[in-house]
Design an enzyme around this catalytic site. Structure first.
Site, PDB file in Angstrom:
ATOM      1  N   PRO A  11       1.068  -1.540  -0.125  1.00 39.94           N
ATOM      2  CA  PRO A  11       0.311  -0.388   0.230  1.00 39.94           C
ATOM      3  C   PRO A  11       1.112   1.475   0.303  1.00 39.94           C
ATOM      4  O   PRO A  11       2.060   1.558   0.315  1.00 39.94           O
ATOM      5  CB  PRO A  11      -0.617  -0.490   1.399  1.00 39.94           C
ATOM      6  CG  PRO A  11      -0.227  -0.900   1.822  1.00 39.94           C
ATOM      7  CD  PRO A  11       0.087  -1.944   1.035  1.00 39.94           C
ATOM      8  N   ASN A  12       0.088   2.295  -0.509  1.00 39.46           N
ATOM      9  CA  ASN A  12       0.754   4.062  -0.577  1.00 39.46           C
ATOM     10  C   ASN A  12       2.275   4.065  -1.502  1.00 39.46           C
ATOM     11  O   ASN A  12       2.244   4.739  -2.043  1.00 39.46           O
ATOM     12  CB  ASN A  12       1.302   4.297   0.542  1.00 39.46           C
ATOM     13  CG  ASN A  12       0.023   4.023   1.357  1.00 39.46           C
ATOM     14  OD1 ASN A  12      -0.844   4.512   1.304  1.00 39.46           O
ATOM     15  ND2 ASN A  12       0.036   3.662   2.570  1.00 39.46           N
ATOM     16  N   ARG A  19       4.802  11.004  -2.250  1.00 36.58           N
ATOM     17  CA  ARG A  19       4.417  10.872  -1.038  1.00 36.58           C
ATOM     18  C   ARG A  19       5.668  10.684  -0.529  1.00 36.58           C
ATOM     19  O   ARG A  19       7.038   9.933  -0.893  1.00 36.58           O
ATOM     20  CB  ARG A  19       4.596   9.763  -0.780  1.00 36.58           C
ATOM     21  CG  ARG A  19       4.188   9.056   0.437  1.00 36.58           C
ATOM     22  CD  ARG A  19       4.292   7.137   0.101  1.00 36.58           C
ATOM     23  NE  ARG A  19       4.138   6.781   1.433  1.00 36.58           N
ATOM     24  CZ  ARG A  19       4.693   5.404   1.847  1.00 36.58           C
ATOM     25  NH1 ARG A  19       5.102   4.474   1.177  1.00 36.58           N
ATOM     26  NH2 ARG A  19       4.108   5.234   3.307  1.00 36.58           N
ATOM     27  N   TYR A  24      11.479   8.841   0.904  1.00 41.73           N
ATOM     28  CA  TYR A  24      11.657   7.809  -0.043  1.00 41.73           C
ATOM     29  C   TYR A  24      12.223   8.090  -1.493  1.00 41.73           C
ATOM     30  O   TYR A  24      12.108   7.639  -2.568  1.00 41.73           O
ATOM     31  CB  TYR A  24      10.001   7.556  -0.323  1.00 41.73           C
ATOM     32  CG  TYR A  24       9.184   6.804   0.775  1.00 41.73           C
ATOM     33  CD1 TYR A  24       9.850   5.546   1.615  1.00 41.73           C
ATOM     34  CD2 TYR A  24       8.120   7.087   1.593  1.00 41.73           C
ATOM     35  CE1 TYR A  24       9.208   4.832   2.236  1.00 41.73           C
ATOM     36  CE2 TYR A  24       7.669   7.311   2.814  1.00 41.73           C
ATOM     37  CZ  TYR A  24       8.022   5.681   2.788  1.00 41.73           C
ATOM     38  OH  TYR A  24       7.247   5.201   4.692  1.00 41.73           O
ATOM     39  N   ASN A  75       8.351  -5.712  -1.264  1.00 39.84           N
ATOM     40  CA  ASN A  75       7.496  -4.215  -0.569  1.00 39.84           C
ATOM     41  C   ASN A  75       6.169  -4.305  -0.077  1.00 39.84           C
ATOM     42  O   ASN A  75       5.573  -3.563  -0.802  1.00 39.84           O
ATOM     43  CB  ASN A  75       8.816  -2.953  -0.928  1.00 39.84           C
ATOM     44  CG  ASN A  75       8.459  -1.603  -0.377  1.00 39.84           C
ATOM     45  OD1 ASN A  75       8.432  -1.758   0.841  1.00 39.84           O
ATOM     46  ND2 ASN A  75       9.351  -0.763  -0.465  1.00 39.84           N
ATOM     47  N   ALA A  78       3.316  -0.791   4.642  1.00 41.28           N
ATOM     48  CA  ALA A  78       2.866  -0.995   5.867  1.00 41.28           C
ATOM     49  C   ALA A  78       2.464  -2.329   6.565  1.00 41.28           C
ATOM     50  O   ALA A  78       2.536  -2.500   8.155  1.00 41.28           O
ATOM     51  CB  ALA A  78       2.025   0.016   6.264  1.00 41.28           C
ATOM     52  N   GLU A  99      12.842  -9.382   0.939  1.00 37.63           N
ATOM     53  CA  GLU A  99      12.416  -8.491   1.956  1.00 37.63           C
ATOM     54  C   GLU A  99      12.853  -7.338   1.500  1.00 37.63           C
ATOM     55  O   GLU A  99      13.975  -7.075   1.563  1.00 37.63           O
ATOM     56  CB  GLU A  99      11.725  -8.701   2.857  1.00 37.63           C
ATOM     57  CG  GLU A  99      10.615  -7.513   3.869  1.00 37.63           C
ATOM     58  CD  GLU A  99      10.715  -7.761   4.862  1.00 37.63           C
ATOM     59  OE1 GLU A  99      11.233  -8.647   5.693  1.00 37.63           O
ATOM     60  OE2 GLU A  99       9.964  -6.175   6.512  1.00 37.63           O
ATOM     61  N   HIS A 101      12.983  -2.584   1.837  1.00 38.76           N
ATOM     62  CA  HIS A 101      12.395  -1.118   2.199  1.00 38.76           C
ATOM     63  C   HIS A 101      13.113  -0.273   1.635  1.00 38.76           C
ATOM     64  O   HIS A 101      14.472  -0.320   1.656  1.00 38.76           O
ATOM     65  CB  HIS A 101      11.967  -1.174   3.200  1.00 38.76           C
ATOM     66  CG  HIS A 101      11.016  -2.087   4.159  1.00 38.76           C
ATOM     67  ND1 HIS A 101      10.238  -2.449   3.962  1.00 38.76           N
ATOM     68  CD2 HIS A 101      11.709  -3.168   5.229  1.00 38.76           C
ATOM     69  CE1 HIS A 101       9.494  -3.423   5.031  1.00 38.76           C
ATOM     70  NE2 HIS A 101      10.323  -3.648   5.148  1.00 38.76           N
ATOM     71  N   ARG A 108      13.349   4.949  12.069  1.00 40.89           N
ATOM     72  CA  ARG A 108      12.527   5.637  11.481  1.00 40.89           C
ATOM     73  C   ARG A 108      11.249   4.500  13.872  1.00 40.89           C
ATOM     74  O   ARG A 108      12.263   5.034  13.898  1.00 40.89           O
ATOM     75  CB  ARG A 108      11.692   4.969  11.146  1.00 40.89           C
ATOM     76  CG  ARG A 108      12.753   4.997  10.170  1.00 40.89           C
ATOM     77  CD  ARG A 108      11.899   4.919   8.297  1.00 40.89           C
ATOM     78  NE  ARG A 108      10.486   6.390   7.950  1.00 40.89           N
ATOM     79  CZ  ARG A 108       9.636   5.793   7.422  1.00 40.89           C
ATOM     80  NH1 ARG A 108      10.001   4.960   6.190  1.00 40.89           N
ATOM     81  NH2 ARG A 108       8.405   6.132   7.207  1.00 40.89           N
TER      82      ARG A 108
END
Ligand code: DQA
Length: 148
Positions: A11-12, A19, A24, A75, A78, A99, A101, A108
């Site tokens: 998502p996103n 964003r 990012y 990725n 969330a 995985e 990111h 963070r």
């Protein structure tokens, strides 16, 4: 042997480029898709590049990778920090998972420090920016070449 890799974005990530650019970067998801396509050519891979904001849709795509894809580069956005369902789908697919990111989630907020996915992934990349997708695909190529 299959050299198809599902590159799945959660998502996103469709908002990449606009964003939170300080976190990012300015590259869009289309840029990431092009990067993956270039990397795939270099390593003789076939990339299926997907993004969804809908968990059920992503789960369906993960199930469809079973017996068909050599690896899943994900990725999960969330969902990383919330979704046992995505983890279970990845496990059920019986496909090696990497995985990725873009940001260094460990630098963070503390709620980003836990991943439901990492415990079942063969490798985890975070903080490499979008270059992480390239590194993940290079590693898939390496693993497949080792298998012969
Ligand atoms: C992310 C990190 C997650 O914590 C966040 O929810 C995202 C993107 C990353 O690529 O850095 O959506 O997965």
């Amino acid at each position: 042997m299959s050299r198809t890799v599902l590159v799945l974005n959660g998502p996103n990530l469709n908002m990449l480029g606009t964003r939170e650019p300080a976190t990012y970067g300015h590259e869009t998801l289309a840029d990431v898709c092009a990067l993956c396509a270039r990397t795939a050519v270099e390593h003789d891979l076939v990339v299926e590049f997907r993004q969804s904001n809908h968990e059920g849709e992503a789960i369906d795509w993960i199930h469809q990778a079973r017996g068909r894809c050599a690896a899943i580069v994900i990725n999960p956005g969330a969902w990383t920090h919330t979704s046992i369902a995505i983890r279970d789908a990845l496990t059920a697919s019986d496909v090696p998972v990497i995985e990725v990111h873009i940001s260094n989630v460990h630098a963070r907020e503390s709620f980003r420090h836990h991943s439901y996915i990492s415990g079942m992934a063969v490798a985890v990349l975070c903080g490499f920016g979008t270059h992480g997708y390239r590194l993940a695909l290079e590693h898939v190529g390496h693993l497949l070449n080792k298998k012969g």
